[in-house]
Design an enzyme around this catalytic site. Structure first.
Site, PDB file in Angstrom:
ATOM      1  N   GLY A 137      -9.381  -8.738 -27.667  1.00 25.30           N
ATOM      2  CA  GLY A 137      -8.765  -9.624 -26.692  1.00 25.30           C
ATOM      3  C   GLY A 137      -8.956  -9.163 -25.265  1.00 25.30           C
ATOM      4  N   CYS A 138      -7.852  -9.164 -24.506  1.00 26.86           N
ATOM      5  CA  CYS A 138      -7.911  -8.809 -23.095  1.00 26.86           C
ATOM      6  C   CYS A 138      -8.261  -7.346 -22.863  1.00 26.86           C
ATOM      7  CB  CYS A 138      -6.581  -9.143 -22.426  1.00 26.86           C
ATOM      8  SG  CYS A 138      -6.209 -10.917 -22.357  1.00 26.86           S
ATOM      9  N   ALA A 139      -8.057  -6.499 -23.872  1.00 30.16           N
ATOM     10  CA  ALA A 139      -8.407  -5.090 -23.726  1.00 30.16           C
ATOM     11  C   ALA A 139      -9.901  -4.856 -23.812  1.00 30.16           C
ATOM     12  CB  ALA A 139      -7.701  -4.260 -24.797  1.00 30.16           C
ATOM     13  N   ALA A 140     -10.652  -5.869 -24.253  1.00 32.27           N
ATOM     14  CA  ALA A 140     -12.070  -5.673 -24.542  1.00 32.27           C
ATOM     15  C   ALA A 140     -12.909  -5.411 -23.299  1.00 32.27           C
ATOM     16  CB  ALA A 140     -12.625  -6.873 -25.305  1.00 32.27           C
ATOM     17  N   HIS A 270      -6.400  -4.887 -15.922  1.00 30.37           N
ATOM     18  CA  HIS A 270      -6.053  -6.183 -16.505  1.00 30.37           C
ATOM     19  C   HIS A 270      -4.810  -6.004 -17.358  1.00 30.37           C
ATOM     20  CE1 HIS A 270      -5.831 -10.011 -18.186  1.00 30.37           C
ATOM     21  NE2 HIS A 270      -6.473  -9.789 -19.315  1.00 30.37           N
TER      22      HIS A 270
END
Length: 374
Positions: A137-140, A270
């Site tokens: 997800g956003c951690a990618a 982020h």
């Protein structure tokens, strides 16, 4: 040490403003018992506009998961080449100079991965390593940088291309009306980003250390429920509370490297939304302005998932930094997972760089306990 060069970012032409988002929420959910709360939460995101891969009226339709995933693949193939070309140009490299491609996305699926298509169609060598990441997800975005960094530590003169392709609007579910889903409907946007990590030379952030941290037993706090209709986003209200756990992990990374996380020159983070950024500012003990580039991305593009880190970094490139400026790059996402790295700004290139690149071999091999080219 490898250098993260200037990212390239693309967003679609179809735009949705905050006012239009609020009007849609009122039109689509007029009888929702928590509508005033939802509207207030959407306003508090600060997202003034977002960009969508389709016009909004098409986005609101649901032709089925198969059709949506087909559109994901079609638009990715259509849009990725120009973004990759711009990232390569910024790094002063060509496709044949790339040794590995890290591709991150959580909004569509394909097998083989789109890295295979890129190698076949965009001029990359057949021996280019493929590193697709689909579930962070956003951690990618942070994970892409860290895996590229790890690769360059194994192969010190390698070049790695990172691509983040996120069409979050293709995950819209018209029948999901829980608070988390309605908030995400007013928060997420679409974008493609790409950047190169150069093993030799380059202007940008020289990566020096990286780390990952998982908050135990939080797997269901940010998640997808996979159904016949596709990916259904689930967001737990406890997510903002994770910053008091993740901030110490960032302090530990900096301290292990001999740095003070409160005294760095730039922060590319982020963390999902403005409230989480505020909490991180408090627990990391840095002023809110430290995350100005992350906030700017959120304001003008919305949450573009794994592409946020690259767009915030692009904004830092535009602002500029002096040689030696030290900073932190981090992405948070499902798990709850943090992928973070430390680096310092450099504009210097070795005087022998031109000759080194001219002689650069075309494939990577491992020999004994060390990795080298032949």
């Amino acid at each position: 040490m490898p250098v993260l060069c200037r990212p390239a970012v693309w967003v679609p032409d179809n735009m949705l403003t905050m006012e239009e988002t609020l009007a849609l929420a009122r039109r689509l959910h007029p009888e929702h018992p928590r509508l005033p709360l939802v509207l207030r939460m959407i306003k508090n995101t600060g997202v003034t506009k977002r960009h969508l891969i389709q016009p909004v009226e098409d986005t609101l339709k649901h032709p089925g998961f198969e059709a949506r995933n087909r559109l994901y693949g079609q638009e990715a193939r259509r849009r990725i080449p120009a973004v990759v070309e711009q990232a390569l140009r910024s790094a002063q490299l060509q496709a044949r100079d790339i040794d590995a491609i890290v591709f991150v996305s959580c909004t569509g699926f394909s097998m083989p991965p789109l890295t295979a298509w890129m190698i076949n169609e965009l001029g990359f060598r057949p021996d280019t390593r493929q590193i697709p990441i689909a579930q962070l997800g956003c951690a990618a975005g942070g994970a892409a940088i860290n895996r590229a960094h790890d690769f360059c530590r194994a192969y010190p003169d390698a070049n790695v291309l990172m691509v983040a392709c996120e069409f979050c609007s293709l995950c819209y579910q018209p029948d999901d009306d829980d608070i988390g889903s309605l908030l995400s409907n007013g928060l997420f946007g679409d974008a493609i980003a790409a950047a190169v990590l150069r093993g030799i030379g380059g202007t940008g952030v020289r990566l020096e250390a990286n780390a990952a941290h998982l908050v135990p037993h939080t797997e269901d706090w940010i998640s997808y429920e996979v159904k016949s209709t596709g990916f259904h986003f689930r967001l737990d209200r406890r997510v903002p509370g994770t910053m008091n756990v993740l901030a110490p992990a960032l302090h530990t990374l900096a301290r292990t490297h001999g740095w003070d996380a409160t005294q760095l020159d730039f922060y590319i983070v982020h963390a999902g939304g403005p409230r989480i950024l505020d909490d991180l500012s408090h627990y990391l003990r840095v002023p809110p302005t430290a995350f100005r580039h992350s906030r700017a991305t959120l304001t003008t593009y919305g949450n573009i998932a794994s592409a946020v880190v690259f767009d915030a970094m692009r904004r830092q490139f535009d602002e500029g930094l002096p040689d030696g400026a030290r900073g932190l790059v981090a992405g948070f996402g499902p798990g709850i997972t943090a992928e973070s790295s430390l680096g310092s700004w450099t504009t210097a290139e070795p005087p022998w760089l031109g000759n080194q690149l001219a002689r650069r071999p075309k494939s990577l091999v491992a020999s004994g306990s060390s990795d080298r080219r032949h």
